[in-house]
Design an enzyme around this catalytic site. Sequence first.
Site, PDB file in Angstrom:
ATOM      1  N   GLU A 154     -14.109 -11.080   9.450  1.00 36.40           N
ATOM      2  CA  GLU A 154     -12.897 -10.335   9.122  1.00 36.40           C
ATOM      3  C   GLU A 154     -13.256  -8.850   9.169  1.00 36.40           C
ATOM      4  O   GLU A 154     -14.244  -8.435   8.563  1.00 36.40           O
ATOM      5  CB  GLU A 154     -12.424 -10.720   7.723  1.00 36.40           C
ATOM      6  CG  GLU A 154     -11.137 -10.053   7.290  1.00 36.40           C
ATOM      7  CD  GLU A 154     -10.760 -10.469   5.875  1.00 36.40           C
ATOM      8  OE1 GLU A 154      -9.569 -10.682   5.627  1.00 36.40           O
ATOM      9  OE2 GLU A 154     -11.670 -10.580   5.017  1.00 36.40           O
ATOM     10  N   GLU A 181      -1.206  -2.713   3.963  1.00 36.73           N
ATOM     11  CA  GLU A 181      -1.598  -3.757   3.026  1.00 36.73           C
ATOM     12  C   GLU A 181      -1.517  -3.192   1.622  1.00 36.73           C
ATOM     13  O   GLU A 181      -1.950  -2.059   1.376  1.00 36.73           O
ATOM     14  CB  GLU A 181      -3.020  -4.228   3.338  1.00 36.73           C
ATOM     15  CG  GLU A 181      -3.503  -5.362   2.469  1.00 36.73           C
ATOM     16  CD  GLU A 181      -4.848  -5.919   2.935  1.00 36.73           C
ATOM     17  OE1 GLU A 181      -5.247  -6.958   2.416  1.00 36.73           O
ATOM     18  OE2 GLU A 181      -5.490  -5.316   3.816  1.00 36.73           O
TER      19      GLU A 181
END
Length: 213
Positions: free
Chosen positions: A106, A200
């Site tokens: 990630e 985010e």
Amino acid sequence: MFKFKKNFLVGLSAALMSISLFSATASAASTDYWQNWTDGGGIVNAVNGSGGNYSVNWSNTGNFVVGKGWTTGSPFRTINYNAGVWAPNGNGYLTLYGWTRSPLIEYYVVDSWGTYRPTGTYKGTVKSDGGTYDIYTTTRYNAPSIDGDRTTFTQYWSVRQSKRPTGSNATITFSNHVNAWKSHGMNLGSNWAYQVMATEGYQSSGSSNVTVW
């Protein structure tokens, strides 16, 4: 955002990604992937605009991830964007974000943030696109990912040392980060999942309006 909160944020997002709560939709611009997920906390109003544009207004949220980009990531992609509005009040990232498989990684290239600047195990720096980024790694154990809810994987981070000014065109030359990571033994996988320029947030309020190409 404290580190344990960030890990929760990433893990919860990844778990729901793994059961396809992220949708992909074609657009008139070069982007072809629309990401819109919330854990249901607070209010998140996300709009999939024309071309590569998206906007999101949020209030007293739990965790959410909204962004636009590409169904298949690339180590050679140059990402252009304009964050005409970037106004987090609390925890939030303006970040290039994606995953690879083989191995499962990630990755983040964080250009701006709210009240918390992410860190990890420090590896070095990379200069790119007018700024200097600190490079970090973190490892998640038995955590949710795009491959399931109990996986172990590494996170790669490039985090700008100072918040990047917004309101004008900006570029992320991703290959600069990929090469810098590689020089520290941080190799991405051979199988590329999605790649987005994301907003985010976690337990915060704010607004953003971003165009990606």
